[in-house]
Design an enzyme around this catalytic site. Structure first.
Site, PDB file in Angstrom:
ATOM      1  N   GLY A 130      37.959 -17.724 -38.554  1.00 60.22           N
ATOM      2  CA  GLY A 130      37.145 -16.596 -38.124  1.00 60.22           C
ATOM      3  C   GLY A 130      35.763 -16.998 -37.631  1.00 60.22           C
TER       4      GLY A 130
ATOM      5  N   LEU B  64      72.300  -5.017   8.195  1.00 59.34           N
ATOM      6  CA  LEU B  64      72.724  -4.641   9.542  1.00 59.34           C
ATOM      7  C   LEU B  64      72.129  -3.292   9.944  1.00 59.34           C
ATOM      8  CD1 LEU B  64      76.513  -5.521   9.213  1.00 59.34           C
ATOM      9  CD2 LEU B  64      74.820  -6.759  10.590  1.00 59.34           C
TER      10      LEU B  64
ATOM     11  N   GLY C 138      71.688   1.506   6.281  1.00 63.25           N
ATOM     12  CA  GLY C 138      71.021   2.536   5.477  1.00 63.25           C
ATOM     13  C   GLY C 138      69.653   2.116   4.976  1.00 63.25           C
ATOM     14  N   LYS C 139      69.077   1.076   5.560  1.00 67.44           N
ATOM     15  CA  LYS C 139      67.791   0.551   5.089  1.00 67.44           C
ATOM     16  C   LYS C 139      66.691   1.606   5.133  1.00 67.44           C
ATOM     17  CE  LYS C 139      67.635  -2.685   8.191  1.00 67.44           C
ATOM     18  NZ  LYS C 139      68.918  -2.341   8.874  1.00 67.44           N
TER      19      LYS C 139
ATOM     20  N   SER D 253      65.931  -8.007  10.233  1.00 67.82           N
ATOM     21  CA  SER D 253      65.535  -9.410   9.986  1.00 67.82           C
ATOM     22  C   SER D 253      66.743 -10.314   9.755  1.00 67.82           C
ATOM     23  CB  SER D 253      64.541  -9.506   8.823  1.00 67.82           C
ATOM     24  OG  SER D 253      64.947  -8.738   7.721  1.00 67.82           O
TER      25      SER D 253
END
Lengths: 305, 649
Positions: free
Chosen positions: B116, B484, B488-489, B557
């Protein structure tokens, strides 16, 4: 993506094992000439086993050093030679020149002076002769209160002495093994293991140990609470007669200074059961821990393990 | 039947033959460090825990009682059991850290009993560096003292996320709630600036046993659990990082001419047989041939296994190198910044060439600048040109060789270091590396190359990215959705954005088509232009992350190389998500009629039809988005993933 079939758990013993292996490798990488103190006991057996794991498929990359006081039990010498041969390790046996010259023994000198010569003195002598800058030992922090204070990498000065008030800070697993000429480190890979861990690990890994750890009928001198093993050379007090007692050794040291305990445990599993309910500490049967105030700390300050 | 332990004045209460409760080897391990001012009752608390868990042997107990008499202590003094050094027992103070072990049926514990006194703060730091949790003791009758603040700061600086504030000696203040609440209040306002994520306050009396093992009847107003049940139930598994492979080479094992193994411990991530790996700092790449142990070869290894790695190619690798996955590299730099605790009587000397040890690597280093010192009592910064014993500050350090590292905040194992004095070889400081905004990469063959213009300098204001993130209460991150066209990105990205906002996270979506209307309207679809498209988007995402946002990038990408470039630009909070739907599904969805046009030859270079799509080989998450997938399902998987990666702080 992480395949669902893989698991990534490490239990308590896995963690202790990995930590010990890491420590062994750290020393091998940092030290110039390491050596392992081998005392033939169960902790030494575990220590050797872990070292083999650290360097497999290579053989042990350092020798084992046994400081032989000449007072070890015959079963210990027998086990030592067999064990070392089996694993193909190099063994160096050192007997303290000064101690043997004066025929040191605990009866004439008392335990403090006897240990000082045959253990501490002999150890420092052989470390110096071998030019070792790092020495592994099997000490654990749960064994004794001054050991609980010691670092994993325990720095020793040119005389092998420990200064407990000036220990190097030891953070994370960054072990500082740097030493100057003639300074050294003592390294304790089992620091965080308890007696129970040792036994559980011996059980899990089927590690060979000296048979004296298993209970059998042995010749004992019953002196108060103590069971003193009766061997050729054991000095009896007047009216003492050895008797057969079902007993085992919880720790192994020199025959005049190591007591046994009453026990029926003849297998590792039974020993684990016994140790888990034990109310006395492991080293209570080791006389040298109790021969002076702060016994162990004092011995360590002088260079003992 | 369990042994009872009513009070410290009733020693040896466990003569019954109840087996000592010790768990089997399957249980895990919690490392605790204690902290607090002198006489706050650390030893009594630890003694009480050990005793109640039956980890004190009778002979040790007896000698403690004898010692208590010998040293004239009131009643029984657990410190005499714990203070293993003669000097400690004589002076009645704790000088160095002691490690103690106890177990319950549920868990093993290692508790570091730390000093301490301010003078021995470095020993307290030693104990705290390996801890999962800090118990900070505060004496209820004295309130929060500077020493407790110092210890709390150091514990937090060392990366301990969980703290228990044990408001001890409640018996001395009549178990009154007010004392407890006052301390809770002042600790909370102090700790606002610290990095604890979980702080518990427990009122207790270690001496009397209140709220240590069992809930106290003396404080019915306290609704939480006692200390031990809390320690037993605390979940710590989530601290493990299975993503970022870091394998520092510790020792090269070459017993024979035909075996060359690299020994080390997997510090984070998972390494598998056959993995492509990169060696740092050389940047050379090869594959994992085998993972060797004495007990046989492994298919994979994970934190914190100690293994030996054999590689396919013979390349020059030595101790201090680090093996990583090529797409996930740490920072590499000679100039680093770090928070440091100074531990030597000799103050920091900026002319000295210290040895810097960071995992298995050791380099020479000089401190180029003391940025500031931290007053651990107020947490204010103050100017200083050195650091003295037990002082804390932030430094700029220049290494003589490049260091491969992660910020300590992200990875304790690759972000921690010590400084060693080059003459005495003493350990003089403990350091925690920081995320440096302008850390330059060694790899200049990608999008992170140096700017073309000369005479431009970075200017860093006083507000850092982590300040901004802190203000928003979140960790800046980038989710990179690749897949692709028609997978649904964008649908997923915008739905996720809504959900994040609902949960008070600040997101932003960067979407392929949208960006091509503005920032990138000069770019077409050739591989080079696609690459430039990704580079600009990644730089934009990086700026947004610097502003503290959670960025969702939705881009086809198609090229691995380009995504790797994005990862390098963005850094370690880049998460690659493969939105995976079959070409057939995408083509049947064809929301924009593009597949139709591509098939008719009206669009050139269309991914999946007339241009390749390179699926990620090691994405952080795969989102199966074929016909049977639901949008809610996709969003909730992403939310789970983000939670796992601690997006909110």
């Amino acid at each position: 993506m992480i395949p669902a079939t893989e698991t990534y758990e490490m239990n308590h013993l896995d963690q202790l094992e990995a930590e010990a292996i890491y420590i062994f490798r750290e020393v091998m990488a940092q030290a110039r000439k390491p050596v392992m103190l081998y005392s033939v006991g169960k902790d030494s057996s575990v220590l050797v086993h872990l070292a083999r794991k650290a360097f497999a498929p290579a053989k042990l990359p350092f020798p084992l050093l046994h400081i032989d006081t000449g007072f070890k039990f015959p079963e210990m010498y027998e086990f030592r030679d067999k064990f070392v041969k089996e694993i193909g390790a190099e063994l160096i046996v050192h007997q303290g020149e000064e101690g043997f010259k004066v025929k040191a023994n605990p009866w004439d000198l008392g335990t403090v002076a006897c240990c000082g010569l045959l253990k501490t003195g002999a150890l420092l002598e052989s470390l110096k002769q071998g030019g070792y800058d790092a020495a592994f030992g099997g000490a654990r922090r749960d064994e004794e209160k001054s050991r609980a204070k010691e670092r994993v990498f325990s720095f020793r000065d040119t005389n092998g002495q420990w200064d407990p008030q000036a220990q190097r800070p030891e953070l994370w697993d960054l072990y500082n093994g740097h030493v100057r000429k003639d300074e050294s480190i003592r390294v304790f890979p089992l620091s965080n293991w308890t007696e129970m861990d040792i036994w559980n690990y011996i059980d899990r890994e089927s590690i060979p140990i000296v048979p004296m750890y298993y209970a059998e009928q042995r010749d004992m001198v019953v002196r108060g609470d103590q069971l003193i093993p009766f061997y050729p050379g054991t000095r009896l007090l007047p009216n003492e007669v050895p008797e057969k007692v079902m007993s085992r050794f919880r720790t192994l040291g020199c025959s005049p200074c190591t007591g046994a305990v009453h026990s029926n445990a003849t297998t590792v599993k039974e020993i684990i059961q016994e140790v888990s309910t034990a109310r006395q500490s492991e080293r209570i049967t080791r006389i040298i821990d109790h021969d002076q105030e702060g016994s162990m700390e004092q011995k360590k300050r002088e260079g003992y393990f | 039947m369990k042994a009872t332990f009513k009070d410290i004045e009733h020693p040896m209460a466990h003569e019954d033959a109840t087996p000592t409760v010790r768990p089997n080897e399957q249980h895990d391990l919690l490392r605790i460090s204690t902290a607090g001012s002198v006489d706050d009752g650390k030893s009594t608390l630890i003694g009480r825990l050990l005793h109640e868990c039956k980890s004190i042997y009778d002979d040790h107990y007896k000698s403690m009682i004898n010692d208590s008499k010998k040293w004239n202590r009131d009643g029984m003094d657990y410190a005499l059991l714990l203070d293993g050094l003669k000097a400690e027992r004589e002076q009645g103070i704790t000088i160095d850290v002691a490690y103690r072990f106890f177990s319950t049926p549920n868990r093993h514990f290692i508790v570091a009993d730390t000093p301490g006194h301010e003078q021995y703060t470095r020993n307290m730091a030693t104990g705290a560096s390996t801890a999962d949790l800090a118990i900070i003791l505060v004496d209820a009758s004295k309130g929060l003292l500077p020493q407790s603040r110092l210890h709390a700061s150091i514990a937090s600086l060392l990366g301990i996320k969980r703290a228990v504030v044990a408001v001890n000696k409640m018996d001395l203040v009549g178990y009154k709630q007010k004392y407890f609440r006052d301390i809770e209040q002042s600790f909370r306002s102090f700790a606002e600036k610290l990095n604890f994520t979980d702080v518990r306050f427990i009122p207790m009396s270690a001496l009397k046993g209140d709220n240590v093992v069992k809930k106290s009847k003396a404080m019915p107003w306290y609704e939480g659990t006692a200390l031990l049940p809390y320690l037993e139930s605390l979940y710590i598994g989530s601290d493990r990082n299975l993503i970022d492979l870091r394998f520092p080479v510790q020792y090269v094992n070459r017993p024979t001419a035909d075996f060359r193994g690299y020994c080390g411990t997997v510090e984070s991530g998972v390494i598998r047989r056959g993995d492509a790996i990169m060696v740092l700092p050389s940047g050379k790449e090869t594959k994992v041939k085998s993972l060797v142990t004495m007990d046989g070869e492994l298919d994979y290894a994970y934190p914190h296994q100690a293994i030996t790695v054999c590689l396919e190619d013979e390349i020059d690798i030595s101790r201090g190198n680090i093996l990583v996955h090529p797409g996930n590299v740490p920072k590499i730099d000679r100039q680093v910044e770090a928070n440091v605790v100074w531990m030597s009587e000799e103050p920091l000397d900026i002319t000295k060439k210290y040895l810097l040890r960071q995992n298995t690597n050791e380099v020479r280093a000089v401190v180029s600048n003391v940025k500031y010192q931290i007053d651990t009592n107020t947490l204010h910064r103050k100017e200083s040109d050195t650091l003295q014993l037990n002082q804390v500050g932030q430094l700029s350090i220049e290494c003589f060789k490049p260091l491969a590292y992660d910020a300590y905040e992200q990875n304790r194992k690759t972000g921690a270091f010590i400084l060693i004095d080059p003459v005495t070889y003493n350990t003089v400081a403990a350091g925690m590396l920081l995320d440096k905004q302008n850390a330059t990469s060694l790899f200049s063959d990608d999008g992170t190359q140096e700017p073309v213009a000369n005479n431009i300098y970075r200017y860093n204001g006083a507000v850092t990215s982590s300040d901004r993130q802190g203000a928003l209460g979140q960790k800046a991150s980038c989710l990179w959705l690749t897949g692709l066209s028609g997978a649904g990105k964008s649908t997923v990205a915008y739905a996720l954005e809504e959900e994040l906002l609902r949960q008070h996270v600040h997101p932003y979506v960067l979407d392929g088509d949208n960006v091509r209307h503005g920032l990138n309207r000069d770019l077409g679809f050739s591989p080079e232009e696609r690459r430039e498209n990704i580079r600009r988007v990644a730089e934009t995402a990086r700026l947004m992350m610097d502003a503290g946002l959670v960025v969702i990038c939705s881009f086809i990408s198609p090229f691995k190389e380009d995504r790797e470039m994005a990862r390098k630009i963005i850094g370690d909070r880049f998460f690659e998500v493969h939105v995976d739907a079959s070409l057939e599904t995408c083509e049947s969805r064809d929301p924009k009629g593009l597949y139709q046009k591509a098939r008719n030859g009206e669009i050139a270079n269309f991914t999946g039809v007339s241009a390749p799509y390179e699926a990620p080989s090691n994405p952080d998450l795969v989102l199966n988005n074929d016909r049977d997938a639901t949008l809610d399902g996709a969003v909730s998987r992403l939310m789970d993933f983000l939670k796992q990666h601690k997006i909110q702080v």
